[in-house]
Design a protein around this motif. Structure first.
Motif, PDB file in Angstrom:
ATOM      1  N   VAL A 197      42.130  28.141  46.260  1.00 54.66           N
ATOM      2  CA  VAL A 197      42.574  27.162  44.818  1.00 54.66           C
ATOM      3  C   VAL A 197      42.898  25.537  45.698  1.00 54.66           C
ATOM      4  N   LYS A 198      43.499  25.354  46.581  1.00 53.87           N
ATOM      5  CA  LYS A 198      43.844  24.374  47.244  1.00 53.87           C
ATOM      6  C   LYS A 198      43.207  23.571  47.905  1.00 53.87           C
ATOM      7  N   PRO A 199      43.512  22.035  47.526  1.00 56.33           N
ATOM      8  CA  PRO A 199      42.551  20.586  47.646  1.00 56.33           C
ATOM      9  C   PRO A 199      41.058  21.000  49.015  1.00 56.33           C
TER      10      PRO A 199
ATOM     11  N   GLU B 230      41.430  31.316  54.928  1.00 55.28           N
ATOM     12  CA  GLU B 230      43.353  31.414  54.783  1.00 55.28           C
ATOM     13  C   GLU B 230      43.060  30.539  55.420  1.00 55.28           C
ATOM     14  N   GLY B 231      43.864  29.889  55.866  1.00 57.52           N
ATOM     15  CA  GLY B 231      44.527  28.454  56.504  1.00 57.52           C
ATOM     16  C   GLY B 231      45.552  27.395  56.074  1.00 57.52           C
ATOM     17  N   GLY B 232      46.650  26.788  57.323  1.00 57.37           N
ATOM     18  CA  GLY B 232      47.174  26.034  56.822  1.00 57.37           C
ATOM     19  C   GLY B 232      47.568  25.764  57.998  1.00 57.37           C
TER      20      GLY B 232
ATOM     21  N   GLU C 213      58.355  19.134  54.076  1.00 53.72           N
ATOM     22  CA  GLU C 213      57.978  19.077  52.927  1.00 53.72           C
ATOM     23  C   GLU C 213      57.006  20.465  52.710  1.00 53.72           C
ATOM     24  N   ASP C 214      57.026  20.830  51.548  1.00 48.96           N
ATOM     25  CA  ASP C 214      55.936  21.901  51.188  1.00 48.96           C
ATOM     26  C   ASP C 214      54.322  21.639  50.458  1.00 48.96           C
ATOM     27  N   GLY C 215      54.051  20.674  51.642  1.00 49.45           N
ATOM     28  CA  GLY C 215      52.978  19.693  50.704  1.00 49.45           C
ATOM     29  C   GLY C 215      51.817  20.761  51.064  1.00 49.45           C
ATOM     30  N   CYS C 216      51.534  22.105  50.412  1.00 46.68           N
ATOM     31  CA  CYS C 216      51.328  22.776  49.898  1.00 46.68           C
ATOM     32  C   CYS C 216      49.890  22.466  48.431  1.00 46.68           C
ATOM     33  N   HIS C 217      50.128  21.909  47.918  1.00 45.01           N
ATOM     34  CA  HIS C 217      48.905  20.836  46.993  1.00 45.01           C
ATOM     35  C   HIS C 217      48.870  19.810  46.679  1.00 45.01           C
ATOM     36  N   ALA C 218      49.399  19.473  48.280  1.00 45.77           N
ATOM     37  CA  ALA C 218      49.062  17.771  47.842  1.00 45.77           C
ATOM     38  C   ALA C 218      48.289  16.767  48.957  1.00 45.77           C
TER      39      ALA C 218
ATOM     40  N   ALA D 167      56.232  32.113  49.061  1.00 46.39           N
ATOM     41  CA  ALA D 167      56.521  32.065  50.479  1.00 46.39           C
ATOM     42  C   ALA D 167      56.920  30.607  51.106  1.00 46.39           C
ATOM     43  N   THR D 168      57.463  29.479  49.940  1.00 39.64           N
ATOM     44  CA  THR D 168      58.061  28.450  50.365  1.00 39.64           C
ATOM     45  C   THR D 168      59.521  28.822  50.859  1.00 39.64           C
ATOM     46  N   SER D 169      60.420  30.032  50.281  1.00 42.30           N
ATOM     47  CA  SER D 169      61.585  30.372  50.414  1.00 42.30           C
ATOM     48  C   SER D 169      61.473  31.673  51.568  1.00 42.30           C
TER      49      SER D 169
ATOM     50  N   HIS E  56      52.407  28.291  36.725  1.00 38.77           N
ATOM     51  CA  HIS E  56      52.837  28.035  37.638  1.00 38.77           C
ATOM     52  C   HIS E  56      54.518  27.634  37.841  1.00 38.77           C
ATOM     53  N   TYR E  57      54.924  28.080  38.233  1.00 46.32           N
ATOM     54  CA  TYR E  57      55.127  29.350  38.463  1.00 46.32           C
ATOM     55  C   TYR E  57      56.807  30.229  37.751  1.00 46.32           C
ATOM     56  N   LEU E  58      56.538  31.423  38.093  1.00 42.74           N
ATOM     57  CA  LEU E  58      57.778  32.684  37.573  1.00 42.74           C
ATOM     58  C   LEU E  58      58.938  31.930  38.445  1.00 42.74           C
TER      59      LEU E  58
ATOM     60  N   SER F 101      47.586  29.431  60.355  1.00 42.14           N
ATOM     61  CA  SER F 101      46.482  31.268  60.229  1.00 42.14           C
ATOM     62  C   SER F 101      46.752  31.242  58.413  1.00 42.14           C
ATOM     63  N   SER F 102      48.234  30.823  57.572  1.00 44.40           N
ATOM     64  CA  SER F 102      48.044  30.111  56.397  1.00 44.40           C
ATOM     65  C   SER F 102      48.668  28.785  55.929  1.00 44.40           C
ATOM     66  N   GLY F 103      49.669  28.398  54.934  1.00 44.26           N
ATOM     67  CA  GLY F 103      50.723  27.908  55.033  1.00 44.26           C
ATOM     68  C   GLY F 103      50.950  28.689  55.373  1.00 44.26           C
ATOM     69  N   THR F 104      51.585  29.981  54.724  1.00 43.31           N
ATOM     70  CA  THR F 104      53.018  30.320  54.915  1.00 43.31           C
ATOM     71  C   THR F 104      53.319  30.263  56.285  1.00 43.31           C
ATOM     72  N   ALA F 105      52.065  30.423  56.808  1.00 50.86           N
ATOM     73  CA  ALA F 105      52.602  30.272  58.794  1.00 50.86           C
ATOM     74  C   ALA F 105      53.091  28.967  58.978  1.00 50.86           C
TER      75      ALA F 105
ATOM     76  N   ILE G  14      60.017  26.547  41.957  1.00 52.96           N
ATOM     77  CA  ILE G  14      59.442  26.299  40.990  1.00 52.96           C
ATOM     78  C   ILE G  14      57.734  25.861  41.982  1.00 52.96           C
ATOM     79  N   THR G  15      57.998  27.269  42.559  1.00 48.21           N
ATOM     80  CA  THR G  15      56.990  26.948  43.856  1.00 48.21           C
ATOM     81  C   THR G  15      56.937  28.690  44.148  1.00 48.21           C
ATOM     82  N   PHE G  16      55.323  28.446  44.984  1.00 51.76           N
ATOM     83  CA  PHE G  16      54.921  29.762  45.613  1.00 51.76           C
ATOM     84  C   PHE G  16      56.377  30.149  46.571  1.00 51.76           C
TER      85      PHE G  16
ATOM     86  N   PHE H 207      50.422  21.929  54.849  1.00 53.53           N
ATOM     87  CA  PHE H 207      49.962  22.158  53.740  1.00 53.53           C
ATOM     88  C   PHE H 207      48.951  23.518  53.963  1.00 53.53           C
ATOM     89  N   SER H 208      48.403  24.289  53.076  1.00 54.24           N
ATOM     90  CA  SER H 208      47.545  25.242  52.671  1.00 54.24           C
ATOM     91  C   SER H 208      46.137  24.884  52.869  1.00 54.24           C
ATOM     92  N   PHE H 209      45.086  25.661  52.851  1.00 55.03           N
ATOM     93  CA  PHE H 209      44.083  25.914  52.849  1.00 55.03           C
ATOM     94  C   PHE H 209      43.124  27.074  52.203  1.00 55.03           C
TER      95      PHE H 209
END
Ligand SMILES: *Cc1c(COP(=O)(O)O)cnc(C)c1O
Length: 386
Positions: free
Chosen positions: A185-187, A192-194, A156-161, A88-90, A328-330, A58-62, A84-86, A180-182
């Motif tokens: 803003v993503k490719p 929402e989706g992943g 791998e967090d390939g949410c951008h890639a 959700a990764t951590s 991108h990113y705090l 349902s999301s890249g986070t999930a 240097i990530t969103f 991956f994330s959908f």
């Protein structure tokens, strides 16, 4: 495609008439969720990336949460990732009671530095989670090599890639698991989706069950108790409802067909930015590894020393002039929640400096040449006043 209210965001989706037709067709069909579009989208993703299995979420986070679970990560374990990530990764490690350990980045690319990963490995490390920042692939050969020597996983967090490649192989086919994330803003966008891609059958089965409450998806052979009748199913561990709908999968399938075109256009815009901005005195341009083909999810510029203090002013000027730029990113551990967990400033000095310098200017497939020119003019205007 023109932008909403004349503004040009750092990234956004492109939806056309065949995307809309595919979604409407699902709305007229028997299944809004748990229907045939899910397996179709998964098969298309796996085939596109050259991986054996894909499981949509349902999301890249999930998807990240599922991947960590499938890797057996739990209370007391550690993962090593980039700050240097969103978040959700951590965060997804925290969901499982595991501790994110942050390793510093290469100051040119913002990607995790493999040498510093090695130093951060302890007896509790279960996985390395590199992030392909901005869609520029991390040094996967080195990272895989050191993970294999220590018997730990690469998630791998390939949410951008999605659509990027490393040494001729698509991201999604290389690591033990890739998320991956959908998000729009993503490719590619599904609202929402992943997804998680993997070549490992056991991980695949765990991911499928995790997505749907921990209910066994494996048929009669996978049951712990004999089935008293055809109605019977078993929940075998504590999973979640992390399913993606058929409505979203139809959109994903239609978007995936256009992904190569999207990436091509993003690449053209990146080259145009490079041409316009090469040799400027205010900022450095993004650095891409020679052995990679990035997806250009972001176009991260880095301010030079003399102009660092001006970044907040320039940020406001650009926003006022209609460029919805972002930083991108705090560093993840700067967030109050992480500080309360005991993470302190200074853990990753290069990441902290990267954050101070970085600004993402617009790059997305829907920008036409006039938009690109507007970006160049607006950036020059904002900086000339310094
Ligand atoms: C977007 C993103 C996520 C989370 O994806 P969602 O689909 O928004 O949940 C995770 N990691 C990175 C690096 C991201 O950019």
């Amino acid at each position: 495609m023109s932008s909403p209210r004349g503004k040009i965001p750092y990234s956004r989706q492109s939806i056309d008439e065949d995307d809309i037709r595919e979604v409407v067709a699902v709305l007229r069909s028997d299944y809004l969720t748990q229907g045939p579009k899910i397996r179709k989208f998964e098969a298309a993703l796996a085939s596109y990336c050259g991986a054996r299995y894909a499981v949509v979420f349902s999301s890249g986070t999930a998807a990240l949460h599922g991947a960590y679970f499938a890797a057996g990560i739990g209370a007391g374990d550690e993962i090593i990732t980039s700050p240097i990530t969103f978040v959700a990764t951590s965060n997804a490690a925290l969901y499982l009671g595991a501790r994110p350990v942050f390793a510093d980045v290469d100051p040119a690319t913002g990607n995790i530095d493999p040498e510093l990963i090695e130093k951060a490995i302890t007896g509790k490390t279960k996985a390395i989670v590199p992030v392909d920042y901005a869609g520029n692939p991390v040094q996967l050969d080195i990272i895989r090599g050191l993970a294999e020597r220590r018997g730990i996983k690469v998630i791998e967090d390939g949410c951008h890639a999605l659509g990027a490649s490393y040494r001729g192989k698509k991201i999604g086919s290389i690591s033990d698991m890739t998320a991956f994330s959908f998000h729009p803003v993503k490719p590619i966008a599904t609202g929402e989706g992943g997804a998680v891609l993997t070549n490992d059958e056991k991980s695949y089965e765990k991911l499928l069950a995790f997505r749907t409450h921990g209910i066994s998806q494996g048929g009669p052979a996978a049951l712990e108790y004999p089935a008293p009748g055809g109605w019977y199913y078993e929940m075998q561990f504590l999973g979640f409802n992390y399913r993606l709908t058929d409505i979203q999968c139809a959109l994903g399938l239609s978007q995936l067909r256009k992904l190569d075109g999207f990436i091509k256009r993003r690449g053209e815009i990146a080259r145009s930015h490079e041409k316009a901005f090469t040799g400027n005195k205010w900022f450095d341009l993004p650095v891409v590894n020679d052995d990679s083909k990035p997806s250009w999810h972001l176009y991260p510029i880095r301010f030079k020393d003399e102009f660092l203090d001006e970044k907040p002013v320039i940020f406001d000027r650009l926003r006022k002039a209609g460029l919805v730029v972002q930083v991108h990113y705090l560093p993840a551990y700067f967030h109050p929640y992480y500080r309360r967990l005991g993470y302190r400033e200074g853990i990753c000095p290069k990441a902290e400096e990267f954050y101070k310098r970085e600004l993402s200017i617009p790059v997305y497939h829907g920008m036409d040449d006039a938009d690109v020119e507007t970006v160049h003019k607006t950036v020059f205007n904002a900086l000339r006043e310094l």
